[in-house]
Design an enzyme around this catalytic site. Sequence first.
Site, PDB file in Angstrom:
ATOM      1  N   ASP A 252      -9.966 -12.792   7.124  1.00 52.70           N
ATOM      2  CA  ASP A 252      -9.421 -12.317   5.858  1.00 52.70           C
ATOM      3  C   ASP A 252      -8.213 -13.169   5.445  1.00 52.70           C
ATOM      4  O   ASP A 252      -7.589 -13.839   6.262  1.00 52.70           O
ATOM      5  CB  ASP A 252      -9.010 -10.852   6.010  1.00 52.70           C
ATOM      6  CG  ASP A 252      -9.124 -10.073   4.721  1.00 52.70           C
ATOM      7  OD1 ASP A 252      -9.128 -10.699   3.645  1.00 52.70           O
ATOM      8  OD2 ASP A 252      -9.218  -8.830   4.782  1.00 52.70           O
TER       9      ASP A 252
ATOM     10  N   ASP B 263     -11.371  -8.939  -3.005  1.00 53.67           N
ATOM     11  CA  ASP B 263     -11.023  -7.556  -3.333  1.00 53.67           C
ATOM     12  C   ASP B 263     -11.284  -7.258  -4.801  1.00 53.67           C
ATOM     13  O   ASP B 263     -10.363  -7.033  -5.609  1.00 53.67           O
ATOM     14  CB  ASP B 263      -9.559  -7.296  -2.984  1.00 53.67           C
ATOM     15  CG  ASP B 263      -9.297  -7.389  -1.495  1.00 53.67           C
ATOM     16  OD1 ASP B 263     -10.250  -7.194  -0.711  1.00 53.67           O
ATOM     17  OD2 ASP B 263      -8.155  -7.670  -1.094  1.00 53.67           O
TER      18      ASP B 263
ATOM     19  N   GLU C 184      -6.811 -17.887   2.243  1.00 53.17           N
ATOM     20  CA  GLU C 184      -6.517 -18.810   1.127  1.00 53.17           C
ATOM     21  C   GLU C 184      -5.482 -19.905   1.470  1.00 53.17           C
ATOM     22  O   GLU C 184      -5.658 -21.016   0.958  1.00 53.17           O
ATOM     23  CB  GLU C 184      -6.039 -18.008  -0.095  1.00 53.17           C
ATOM     24  CG  GLU C 184      -7.108 -17.175  -0.741  1.00 53.17           C
ATOM     25  CD  GLU C 184      -7.445 -15.904   0.030  1.00 53.17           C
ATOM     26  OE1 GLU C 184      -8.571 -15.414  -0.078  1.00 53.17           O
ATOM     27  OE2 GLU C 184      -6.570 -15.417   0.770  1.00 53.17           O
TER      28      GLU C 184
END
Length: 952
Positions: A559, A636, A562
Site C-alpha cells: 500500500d 481509494d 507512490e
Amino acid sequence: MYKLANYFFTVVFLSFIFISTNTSAQTFTKTGDGVIVYPNQNYSGNVQAVKLQAVSDKIVRVEASATNGFENKSLIVLNNALTQKTNFTVEEANDFVQLKTSALQVSVNKQTGAVSFYDLNGKAIVQEKQTDSRSLVPAVFNGEPFYNIRQTFTTTPDDALYGLGQHQDGIVNYRNNQVYLFQNNTEVAVPLLVSSKNYGILWDNASLTTVGDIRPYQNLSALQLFSKDNELGWLTASYFNNKNNTTADFIKAESVIDYAFLNDTKQRLPSNFNIANGKIVWEGSVSSDIPGDHNFRFTYAGYFKVWIDGKLLVDRWRQAWNPGAVVLHQQFDAGKKYAIKIEWMPDGGESYVSAKYLPPIPAEQINDYSFSSEAGKQLDYYFIYGNNADDIIAGYRTLTGKATIAPQWAMGFWQSRERYKTQDEILSTVDEFRKRKIPLDNIVLDWNYWEQDKWGSQEFDKSRFPNADSMINVLHNKYNTHFMISVWPKFYEGIPSYNDFKKHGWLYTRNIADSQRDWIAQGYVSTFYDAFNADARKGFWDLLNDKLYKKGVDAWWMDASEPDILSNVNSTKRKEQMTPFALGSSAGYLNAYPLENAKGIYEGQRATNPDKRVFILTRSAFAGSQRYGAATWSGDISSTWPNMKDQIAAGINFSLSGIPYWTMDIGGFATEQRYQNPQDENLVEWREMNTRWYQFGAFCPLFRVHGQFPFREIYNIAPEGSPAYTSMLYYDKLRYRLMPYIYSLSGWSYVKDYTIMRGLIMDFANDNAIKNIDDEYMFGPSFLINPVYTYKATERKVYLPNGQGWYDLYSGKYFNGGQTINADAPYEKMPVFVKEGSIVPFGVDLQYTNEKPQDKITLFVYAGKDAQFDLYEDEGTNYNYEQGKYSIIPIQYNEQTKTLTIGKREGNFNGMLAKRSFNIVWVTKEKGVALNFDEKEKTVSYKGNAVSVKMN
C-alpha cells in the site's frame, strides 16, 4: 570603428562556416547499432546530437543530447533488451539521414534533428514536429544539473491515444487531452503511449511528466467572468456556514477557485467560513472570444456540482481526504455568455476543490501532442511499431521485461475489507464462506495489525493476533485459503526497525525533521524507506521475511507505494519529502518508486524461496512493474456510481500500458455517511450498487472486494435469497467455471505477451466507432463486457463492434455487429456478449481454484466464423513455466467444414492430466443455446492426441 566592424565580420563569417560545416561535412556518424546525427543547435532546441538505435526491426530508440555524449542509464529498460543484433542500413538523402530496418524507415532532419517514422512503403506513421519539435532547457534540482525536456509529435486526424497508466477522469482516448504523470492515490504514472495507428512511445523518464496537450491549466480568471449581477471580472461566491441554509452568511467577489492540496483550505479560505458544515456556491457567467472546445478540469472532495448553461453536468461525492477529478469539454461560441454555477459542500474539516481551464487548442496544433518532463539528463524514448496493439505491448515488454504469470489461486476470488481487526474475524469470515459454499481463494489482512504505535515493525499485535502462525496454517490446511497481508514502506520514529534503517541511512528524513504526524490517534511522526537504495530494498525484504514470510504469508499488499508519505501534497512537497535520495535528486526519478519497491520484494522472495511465485498488489506502478510479479488496484476510490464508471476507462488504459493484472475495490473504498448504516432507499441503493460493481469485477483480471464499513462480504451486503446475494453468488461461481479460460489468459500474458482486459482498440482497430467508447471492453478474446453503472437501470446502450456477429452470453441469441442496441440489464445480470467465432472453455464447479482437477471441460463453440483457443496449463504456483514446463492444447473450429479440432497437446509439466473429457456445445445464429453447464451435444475423451468433432 574599423576594428569593431572587422571583429563582427569575423564572428559572422566563422558562424557561417560553423553552420555550413554542421549541416554538411559533419552531418552524421554511423554506429554499430544505428546512427548519430549532429543538427544545427540554432534550430534543434539546444540539441547537439540525435541518436537512433535499432533495438529490433520494429523498435528504435531515439536519444537527443545537449552535448555530444549520451546517458545510457535507465530504471525502465532492461539492459539485455538492447543487446539484440538488428540488421539496418543508413543512407543520406538531401536534408535527411535515414535508418532503415526490415520493418521501418526512420529519418532525421540534418538541420533541426526532427525525427520521422515511416513504414516500408514510405507512408508516415508519426513525426516529431518539423519546427519547434523539442527543447532541452538547463535546470538544477538539489544542486544536480538536469534539463527540462519537451518533445512534440505531429500525427493525423484519425489517430487516437491510449495507455499512460491509470487515471480517474473517465477518458479512454487521450487525444487532445492532458495527462499528468505523478504517482498519487488512484493515479498511476506509466509513460507508455499506445496509438490506434499501431505504434507506441515508451518515454524513458521517471520525473514529473505531462503528456498530450501540455499547455498549463489556468485559473477560471483566464475567461471573461461575470457575477450573478452581470458585473465584469468575477463570479459571485456565496458562503453558507450551515449547508442546509438558504441564505448566505456572506458574499464575496472571486475569480479563482484553487484549493487543490493539503492545507490550501486552512491557509486561504476565509477564517469566518465553517468548512466542517458549510457550503460555497459560485455563480455568474463565463465567456470567451475564442470559439470551440473549452476544457474544464475540476478536483473535488465532499459534495460537488457544476451547472453550465443551466444543465447539471457534474454531481459527485468524494471522501474529504482524497480528492477526485472530473474533466468537461464544452463548445462555446465566440463572445456568448454561458451561465455557470459551482456548488461545493466540503463534508469534512480538510477538504479540496479547484476549477481550472484550458482554451481551445489552436488550429495549427490540433494534430500535435507532446511529452514534457521536469527533469532528465537527455531526451530519451523508444518508438515501437507493430501490426496491432498487442504487438506494441509485446515490444514494450521486450524492453521492460516479460510479465510473470500470477499464481493460479490469484485468479480466483479475494475477500477483503478495511479491516479485519482480529485473528478470529479472519478465521470466522473464511469459515462462513466455506459453510455457505461461496467460492474463495484469498483472504486479505489490511493495515493496522501491529500495535498502534509500532507501524513499520511488521509484527502482529499479539492481543488481537495471538497466534498468527497458527492462523495462517489453519487458513492453508483447513480452509484451503491463501493469505495476503498489507505492508507499507512506512516506519514510526523510534521503533527498532526505524532505528535500524536510520542507522544505515535508508530512510527519507525530511518528514521526521518536520515532525509531521499522521492520522492515527494523536498522530505519530513517521517516514518511508528509500526504495532506490539497493541495500535498503534488501533490508526491507529481510524485515518482511523475518517477521511475516516465515509465518507462511502468500502474497504482499504494498500500500501507499507512490510513496504516499503524506497524502494529497503537491509535487514540490513530495520531492522535498524524498530526501535524502540515493540517486541524487528525487526530481529525476520519483515516479519510479513503486517499481523499485516491488523489485526489492520480488528479488528478495525469489532468492529466499525460488519455487513459489511472488505475487504483489501495489497501489501504484511504473513501466516495468510486470516483471516483478506486481498487479495494481485503483486505490481509494469512492462508493459512487460515477466513480464505478470511471474505473472502466481506468482499467482499460492501465492494461493498455503493458501491465496485465489490474483490479479495483469492488463496491468502492470510501462510503458516504448515508451508506454507513443504510436504511430504506439508501440500503436498496447500496445493495444494487455493490451488485452491479460485483458483476463488473467478475470480468476483470483480478476479482477482489474491498472497502470501508459497511462490511463487504456477500452475506453482509444482502441476505441469502435476495436478488443482490443471488447475483453476486452467480458471478462468483461463473468466475470459477471460467477458470480454464481465465488462467489461459494469464498464461498467454507470459507466452504471448497478451493483455487480459482489452480496450476495444486492441481487437477492432478498423472500426472507427470504437475509438472513444469508455464503458465497454473485451475480457480475453471472446467476451464483450458492458458494466451497468446507473441506479435502477434495467437496460443499457451497447455498441457491438463491426466485422462479426455477437451472441448474448446468457440466452445465446445472435446480434449483428456494427450497431448500438438497448441491451437487457435486469438487476441480476450485466450484459455480456460473446464474439462470433469464439471457443470458450468452462470448467468444473469449484470452491477454490485447486479443489478438483479440470478433468471435464465444456467447450461452448460460438459458430459463424473460424475460431481458435489455446488452453494453457501449468503447475500453478511455481516458476517451472520459465523452463518451458507448461502445456498448450490448441483448439480450432473451421466454419466451412463445421469441424472442431482439439489438437495435439504441446509441452508437459509435473501433475499434468493424462486424460480428460470435453463436452461440446454448439451455438449458432439459427440455434441460440442458453448458458447451461449441464448442456452437452457431444462428449469426447482426450488423451493428448488430436481429435475432431463435426457439428450435427
